[in-house]
Design a protein around this motif. Sequence first.
Motif, PDB file in Angstrom:
ATOM      1  N   LYS A   2       0.843  -1.190   0.000  1.00  0.00           N
ATOM      2  CA  LYS A   2       0.000   0.000   0.000  1.00  0.00           C
ATOM      3  C   LYS A   2       0.883   1.245   0.000  1.00  0.00           C
ATOM      4  O   LYS A   2       2.010   1.209   0.502  1.00  0.00           O
ATOM      5  CB  LYS A   2      -0.910   0.012   1.232  1.00  0.00           C
ATOM      6  N   TYR A   3       0.341   2.340  -0.539  1.00  0.00           N
ATOM      7  CA  TYR A   3       1.064   3.615  -0.572  1.00  0.00           C
ATOM      8  C   TYR A   3       0.208   4.698   0.076  1.00  0.00           C
ATOM      9  O   TYR A   3      -1.021   4.714  -0.086  1.00  0.00           O
ATOM     10  CB  TYR A   3       1.410   4.009  -2.017  1.00  0.00           C
ATOM     11  N   VAL A   4       0.878   5.596   0.799  1.00  0.00           N
ATOM     12  CA  VAL A   4       0.182   6.613   1.587  1.00  0.00           C
ATOM     13  C   VAL A   4       0.461   7.999   1.021  1.00  0.00           C
ATOM     14  O   VAL A   4       1.625   8.362   0.795  1.00  0.00           O
ATOM     15  CB  VAL A   4       0.622   6.560   3.067  1.00  0.00           C
ATOM     16  N   CYS A   5      -0.597   8.784   0.822  1.00  0.00           N
ATOM     17  CA  CYS A   5      -0.439  10.175   0.397  1.00  0.00           C
ATOM     18  C   CYS A   5       0.134  10.984   1.554  1.00  0.00           C
ATOM     19  O   CYS A   5      -0.427  10.990   2.648  1.00  0.00           O
ATOM     20  CB  CYS A   5      -1.780  10.755  -0.041  1.00  0.00           C
ATOM     21  N   GLN A   6       1.238  11.671   1.307  1.00  0.00           N
ATOM     22  CA  GLN A   6       1.886  12.442   2.357  1.00  0.00           C
ATOM     23  C   GLN A   6       1.215  13.796   2.593  1.00  0.00           C
ATOM     24  O   GLN A   6       1.592  14.531   3.506  1.00  0.00           O
ATOM     25  CB  GLN A   6       3.363  12.647   2.013  1.00  0.00           C
ATOM     26  N   VAL A   7       0.230  14.124   1.779  1.00  0.00           N
ATOM     27  CA  VAL A   7      -0.498  15.382   1.957  1.00  0.00           C
ATOM     28  C   VAL A   7      -1.719  15.184   2.846  1.00  0.00           C
ATOM     29  O   VAL A   7      -1.911  15.898   3.831  1.00  0.00           O
ATOM     30  CB  VAL A   7      -0.919  15.975   0.595  1.00  0.00           C
ATOM     31  N   TRP A  22      -2.261   9.884 -12.721  1.00  0.00           N
ATOM     32  CA  TRP A  22      -3.190   9.560 -11.633  1.00  0.00           C
ATOM     33  C   TRP A  22      -2.898  10.462 -10.439  1.00  0.00           C
ATOM     34  O   TRP A  22      -1.738  10.759 -10.131  1.00  0.00           O
ATOM     35  CB  TRP A  22      -3.027   8.096 -11.230  1.00  0.00           C
ATOM     36  N   VAL A  23      -3.953  10.912  -9.764  1.00  0.00           N
ATOM     37  CA  VAL A  23      -3.784  11.769  -8.586  1.00  0.00           C
ATOM     38  C   VAL A  23      -4.588  11.214  -7.426  1.00  0.00           C
ATOM     39  O   VAL A  23      -5.526  10.425  -7.610  1.00  0.00           O
ATOM     40  CB  VAL A  23      -4.227  13.226  -8.875  1.00  0.00           C
ATOM     41  N   CYS A  24      -4.216  11.641  -6.233  1.00  0.00           N
ATOM     42  CA  CYS A  24      -4.926  11.234  -5.022  1.00  0.00           C
ATOM     43  C   CYS A  24      -6.396  11.623  -5.146  1.00  0.00           C
ATOM     44  O   CYS A  24      -6.717  12.782  -5.437  1.00  0.00           O
ATOM     45  CB  CYS A  24      -4.300  11.911  -3.807  1.00  0.00           C
ATOM     46  N   PRO A  25      -7.316  10.681  -4.941  1.00  0.00           N
ATOM     47  CA  PRO A  25      -8.740  11.005  -5.074  1.00  0.00           C
ATOM     48  C   PRO A  25      -9.273  11.923  -3.987  1.00  0.00           C
ATOM     49  O   PRO A  25     -10.368  12.464  -4.108  1.00  0.00           O
ATOM     50  CB  PRO A  25      -9.414   9.631  -5.007  1.00  0.00           C
ATOM     51  N   VAL A  26      -8.503  12.114  -2.915  1.00  0.00           N
ATOM     52  CA  VAL A  26      -8.946  12.980  -1.826  1.00  0.00           C
ATOM     53  C   VAL A  26      -8.456  14.405  -2.013  1.00  0.00           C
ATOM     54  O   VAL A  26      -9.226  15.366  -1.960  1.00  0.00           O
ATOM     55  CB  VAL A  26      -8.479  12.433  -0.459  1.00  0.00           C
ATOM     56  N   CYS A  27      -7.144  14.584  -2.223  1.00  0.00           N
ATOM     57  CA  CYS A  27      -6.588  15.941  -2.255  1.00  0.00           C
ATOM     58  C   CYS A  27      -6.006  16.352  -3.590  1.00  0.00           C
ATOM     59  O   CYS A  27      -5.637  17.509  -3.777  1.00  0.00           O
ATOM     60  CB  CYS A  27      -5.524  16.100  -1.169  1.00  0.00           C
ATOM     61  N   GLY A  28      -5.875  15.428  -4.544  1.00  0.00           N
ATOM     62  CA  GLY A  28      -5.352  15.781  -5.861  1.00  0.00           C
ATOM     63  C   GLY A  28      -3.844  15.751  -5.972  1.00  0.00           C
ATOM     64  O   GLY A  28      -3.283  16.177  -6.989  1.00  0.00           O
ATOM     65  N   ALA A  29      -3.149  15.254  -4.948  1.00  0.00           N
ATOM     66  CA  ALA A  29      -1.685  15.171  -5.016  1.00  0.00           C
ATOM     67  C   ALA A  29      -1.255  14.137  -6.046  1.00  0.00           C
ATOM     68  O   ALA A  29      -1.938  13.139  -6.279  1.00  0.00           O
ATOM     69  CB  ALA A  29      -1.117  14.807  -3.646  1.00  0.00           C
ATOM     70  N   GLY A  30      -0.094  14.375  -6.680  1.00  0.00           N
ATOM     71  CA  GLY A  30       0.415  13.455  -7.677  1.00  0.00           C
ATOM     72  C   GLY A  30       1.070  12.239  -7.068  1.00  0.00           C
ATOM     73  O   GLY A  30       1.278  12.148  -5.852  1.00  0.00           O
ATOM     74  N   LYS A  31       1.438  11.278  -7.926  1.00  0.00           N
ATOM     75  CA  LYS A  31       2.047  10.038  -7.455  1.00  0.00           C
ATOM     76  C   LYS A  31       3.338  10.284  -6.682  1.00  0.00           C
ATOM     77  O   LYS A  31       3.695   9.505  -5.785  1.00  0.00           O
ATOM     78  CB  LYS A  31       2.333   9.112  -8.645  1.00  0.00           C
ATOM     79  N   ASP A  32       4.036  11.369  -7.036  1.00  0.00           N
ATOM     80  CA  ASP A  32       5.309  11.645  -6.363  1.00  0.00           C
ATOM     81  C   ASP A  32       5.120  12.053  -4.907  1.00  0.00           C
ATOM     82  O   ASP A  32       6.099  12.157  -4.155  1.00  0.00           O
ATOM     83  CB  ASP A  32       6.098  12.709  -7.112  1.00  0.00           C
ATOM     84  N   GLN A  33       3.873  12.289  -4.482  1.00  0.00           N
ATOM     85  CA  GLN A  33       3.597  12.649  -3.102  1.00  0.00           C
ATOM     86  C   GLN A  33       3.203  11.444  -2.256  1.00  0.00           C
ATOM     87  O   GLN A  33       2.781  11.592  -1.116  1.00  0.00           O
ATOM     88  CB  GLN A  33       2.464  13.694  -3.051  1.00  0.00           C
ATOM     89  N   PHE A  34       3.343  10.251  -2.826  1.00  0.00           N
ATOM     90  CA  PHE A  34       3.012   9.010  -2.108  1.00  0.00           C
ATOM     91  C   PHE A  34       4.284   8.287  -1.694  1.00  0.00           C
ATOM     92  O   PHE A  34       5.294   8.332  -2.392  1.00  0.00           O
ATOM     93  CB  PHE A  34       2.179   8.076  -2.995  1.00  0.00           C
ATOM     94  N   GLU A  35       4.205   7.635  -0.546  1.00  0.00           N
ATOM     95  CA  GLU A  35       5.307   6.805  -0.067  1.00  0.00           C
ATOM     96  C   GLU A  35       4.775   5.456   0.383  1.00  0.00           C
ATOM     97  O   GLU A  35       3.620   5.355   0.796  1.00  0.00           O
ATOM     98  CB  GLU A  35       6.015   7.490   1.101  1.00  0.00           C
TER      99      GLU A  35
END
Length: 237
Positions: free
Chosen positions: A187-192, A221-234
């Motif tokens: 799983k990957y987590v949005c850091q925003v 693809w972007v975070c469905p909650v905040c719109g952050a890009g894949k590079d903001q996931f860890e």
Amino acid sequence: MVVDKAALRALSYGLYVVTARKGDRRNGQIANTVMQVTAEPCQIAVVLNKANLTHEFVATSGAFAVAVLGEDTPMAYIGRFGFKSGRETDKFADLSCADGETGCPLATDYAVAVLEARVVSTLDVGTHTIFVGEAVAGQKVADGRPMTYAYYHTVLKGKTGKNAPTYSGAATAPPPSPQPREGTMKKYVCQVCGYVYDPAQGDADSGIAAGTPFEQLPDNWVCPVCGAGKDQFEPEA
């Protein structure tokens, strides 16, 4: 004496959408600091960051509305008002939202109650302003349980936005999750905003089928909650 931030986290909060109007423009934001301060007259206070557009609207119009969110509020709705800027997007697009007595939009979706107030005093507290308003209207709109900030963090796994009064920098890392079994997808987590992409579930709203590894998500693809890009996931710890 040093302030132990763990002590501050023991304070209790709710989760609200504070809305306001400026001319023909509407805006709103997630807030966790809303409280009733007197009974007669009935006054409520909200605390807003000076950098937020909603702050500008409240300061200009002298009125605000508060929607008390219920526990059934989805993260995507919280992300709409909490992790996106009204300077870049219309947060009320596609929402059925009536205006109240003050002209402020009433964000009734997922709310258990809404209140309206006209500002009677303000207090400058540095990065934020405390707006105290006399309540002019209010109604219960649903029978659900009001969401607490603790519920938002522990059940929904939400994060505190950097403009929130309670923001304290990077969060303390949670205890490590059990290591995935060999052959399972991480799983990957949005850091925003804290959204967790689970390959087993995919992202149906974005056309991502269940079973799609994070590495195979489209570059746009972007975070469905905040719109952050894949590079903001860890990867989840």
